[in-house]
Design a protein around this motif. Structure first.
Motif, PDB file in Angstrom:
ATOM      1  N   GLU A 259       0.812  -1.218   0.000  1.00 18.30           N
ATOM      2  CA  GLU A 259       0.000   0.000   0.000  1.00 18.30           C
ATOM      3  C   GLU A 259       0.842   1.265   0.000  1.00 18.30           C
ATOM      4  OE1 GLU A 259      -2.923  -0.053   3.076  1.00 18.30           O
ATOM      5  OE2 GLU A 259      -3.801  -1.916   2.325  1.00 18.30           O
ATOM      6  N   SER A 260       1.997   1.218   0.653  1.00 15.82           N
ATOM      7  CA  SER A 260       2.821   2.438   0.646  1.00 15.82           C
ATOM      8  C   SER A 260       3.338   2.728  -0.760  1.00 15.82           C
ATOM      9  CB  SER A 260       3.959   2.352   1.676  1.00 15.82           C
ATOM     10  OG  SER A 260       4.630   1.141   1.585  1.00 15.82           O
ATOM     11  N   GLN A 262       1.780   1.864  -3.534  1.00 13.97           N
ATOM     12  CA  GLN A 262       0.598   2.318  -4.280  1.00 13.97           C
ATOM     13  C   GLN A 262       0.314   3.797  -4.000  1.00 13.97           C
ATOM     14  OE1 GLN A 262      -1.603   0.183  -6.389  1.00 13.97           O
ATOM     15  NE2 GLN A 262      -2.014   2.293  -6.975  1.00 13.97           N
ATOM     16  N   SER A 263       0.369   4.211  -2.744  1.00 18.25           N
ATOM     17  CA  SER A 263       0.001   5.598  -2.458  1.00 18.25           C
ATOM     18  C   SER A 263       1.131   6.587  -2.795  1.00 18.25           C
ATOM     19  CB  SER A 263      -0.443   5.748  -0.997  1.00 18.25           C
ATOM     20  OG  SER A 263       0.656   5.652  -0.143  1.00 18.25           O
ATOM     21  N   ILE A 264       2.390   6.181  -2.707  1.00 19.76           N
ATOM     22  CA  ILE A 264       3.481   7.138  -2.964  1.00 19.76           C
ATOM     23  C   ILE A 264       3.888   7.145  -4.436  1.00 19.76           C
ATOM     24  CG2 ILE A 264       5.914   7.673  -2.449  1.00 19.76           C
ATOM     25  CD1 ILE A 264       5.343   6.453   0.380  1.00 19.76           C
ATOM     26  N   GLY A 266       2.179   5.374  -6.877  1.00 23.42           N
ATOM     27  CA  GLY A 266       0.987   5.405  -7.703  1.00 23.42           C
ATOM     28  C   GLY A 266       0.713   4.094  -8.409  1.00 23.42           C
ATOM     29  N   HIS A 292       8.938  12.286  -6.929  1.00 18.01           N
ATOM     30  CA  HIS A 292       7.949  11.735  -6.007  1.00 18.01           C
ATOM     31  C   HIS A 292       8.311  12.184  -4.605  1.00 18.01           C
ATOM     32  CE1 HIS A 292       6.415   8.327  -8.749  1.00 18.01           C
ATOM     33  NE2 HIS A 292       5.443   9.197  -8.550  1.00 18.01           N
ATOM     34  N   ALA A 316       2.557   6.922   5.112  1.00 17.79           N
ATOM     35  CA  ALA A 316       2.002   5.848   4.275  1.00 17.79           C
ATOM     36  C   ALA A 316       2.382   4.464   4.783  1.00 17.79           C
ATOM     37  CB  ALA A 316       2.462   6.034   2.836  1.00 17.79           C
TER      38      ALA A 316
END
Ligand code: ATP
Length: 355
Positions: A259-260, A262-264, A266, A292, A316
């Motif tokens: 998930e980190s 994915q969120s950082i 993308g 980023h 994140a």
């Protein structure tokens, strides 16, 4: 004399044929698979390092090339000839070990000359080759000393000269700098590389020290569990690690996943970013389109003299290390960052997807 040796050796290569070729090379000790079917070509005149943690199979590979161990299966070629089943003395290689194994009662010259005496090389040629070998390790003035009258680094150079005097096509070095203190070790790393460049012999060097490997090698083969995880130039292996293992073993493991990622970043995947590629800025600062960023809290500040390592826990979820040169800051100033909120910024071209 060094260049005469280099010229002679340079003429001995066969174009296109690697100095050492390993094919499906395997070694088992009972239930232990020490080396698991590796393929590797080592080019003529190359400085190639086998790098990996303890027990990863590096020394076993070296010992098989030397002939001290026979493979369970697979093939070893030296300059195109299959030597897999040949004894050590029928292979055009020499080995330099960590403990030097010099004769304590002989002087330096006699130690270096020893192999030529055993081979019954004529006296005049012996003298000439011993002079050349001593010159190549910059010990011309030390021929009359006993090993006990030398420093650790000088002893290591005698051990090297003793191998070079045989003019092997390939020199195998098993953690040869392991017994030296850090300062001398760093100095010898530079010297060893210079000597290798001078004499033009293929060096196969075993170490578990990533800095040593990055400093000296033309290429590095990173070992893990008897396999090669990646082979490439120091920059390739360091900046573009092919696997999580390489990212962690060569340098600081700085990974974003799940998930980190994915969120950082993308998108999903596992991404590696080297600490020195990351800038620290204020949380409110903007970033460029080719960058980023991630915000978080500085958990740890480690002052290491010329630089400071900041361990940052990201909002994140992951943790990243950023390295900053101490251009103007002192150890007191960097400590003020502890527990502060901060933004980490890096260029997208510096994040590498490894999974
Ligand atoms: P180090 O950096 O500690 O020297 P290495 O990467 O060189 O480690 P090797 O010495 O090649 O590793 O050992 C690889 C594996 O093979 C290890 O698990 C080791 O215990 C095993 N091994 C090596 N030699 C023997 C032997 N003679 N008998 C049994 N097992 C062995």
């Amino acid at each position: 004399m060094t260049s005469a040796l280099a010229t002679e050796l340079a003429g001995s290569g066969v174009a296109g044929v690697p100095a050492v070729r390993l094919r499906a090379l395997r070694k088992e000790f009972g239930d232990v698979v020490a080396v698991a079917d590796i393929d590797l070509d080592i080019f003529d005149g190359e400085f190639l390092t086998l790098l990996g943690p303890s027990g990863s199979g590096k020394t076993t590979v070296l010992r098989m090339i030397a002939g001290f161990e026979l493979p369970t299966s697979g093939r070893i070629e030296l300059a195109g000839a299959d030597v897999s089943q040949r004894p050590p003395f029928q292979r055009d290689v020499n080995t330099v070990f960590q403990d030097y194994a010099l004769f304590p009662h002989f002087d330096v010259r006699t130690n270096v000359e020893y192999g030529l005496r055993v081979k019954k090389v004529a006296k005049s040629e012996r003298k000439e080759r011993t002079d050349a070998a001593l010159a190549s390790v910059r010990l011309e003035e030390y021929g009359g000393r006993r090993p006990s009258q030398l420093s650790g680094g000088q002893r290591q150079r005698v051990a090297l000269a003793r191998a070079l005097v045989n003019r092997p096509r390939v020199l195998l070095l098993d953690e040869p700098l392991g017994a030296l203190d850090l300062k001398l070790r760093e100095q010898m790393q530079v010297e060893l590389k210079a000597i290798q460049r001078d004499v033009g012999i293929t060096f196969v060097f075993v170490t578990h020290d990533q800095d040593e490997a990055l400093t000296m090698s033309d290429r590095i083969a990173v070992f893990n569990n008897g396999r090669i995880e990646q082979i490439g130039s120091p920059a390739d292996v360091y900046e573009r690690p092919a696997t999580e293992f390489v990212a962690g073993f060569v340098g600081t493991s700085n990974l974003l996943r799940g998930e980190s990622a994915q969120s950082i970043i993308g998108r999903p995947g596992v991404f590696s970013i080297r600490p020195e590629k990351i800038r620290l800025v204020a949380e409110s600062d903007g970033i460029d389109a080719d960058e980023h960023s991630a915000v978080g809290v500085v958990r740890e500040v480690v002052y290491v003299g010329d630089a400071t390592r900041f361990v940052v826990g990201l909002d994140a979820g992951a943790e990243l290390v950023a390295l900053r040169q101490n251009l103007e800051t002192s150890s007191m100033q960097v400590n003020e960052y502890r527990d502060r909120r901060i933004k980490l910024v890096w260029r997208r071209e510096h994040e590498f997807q490894i999974g």
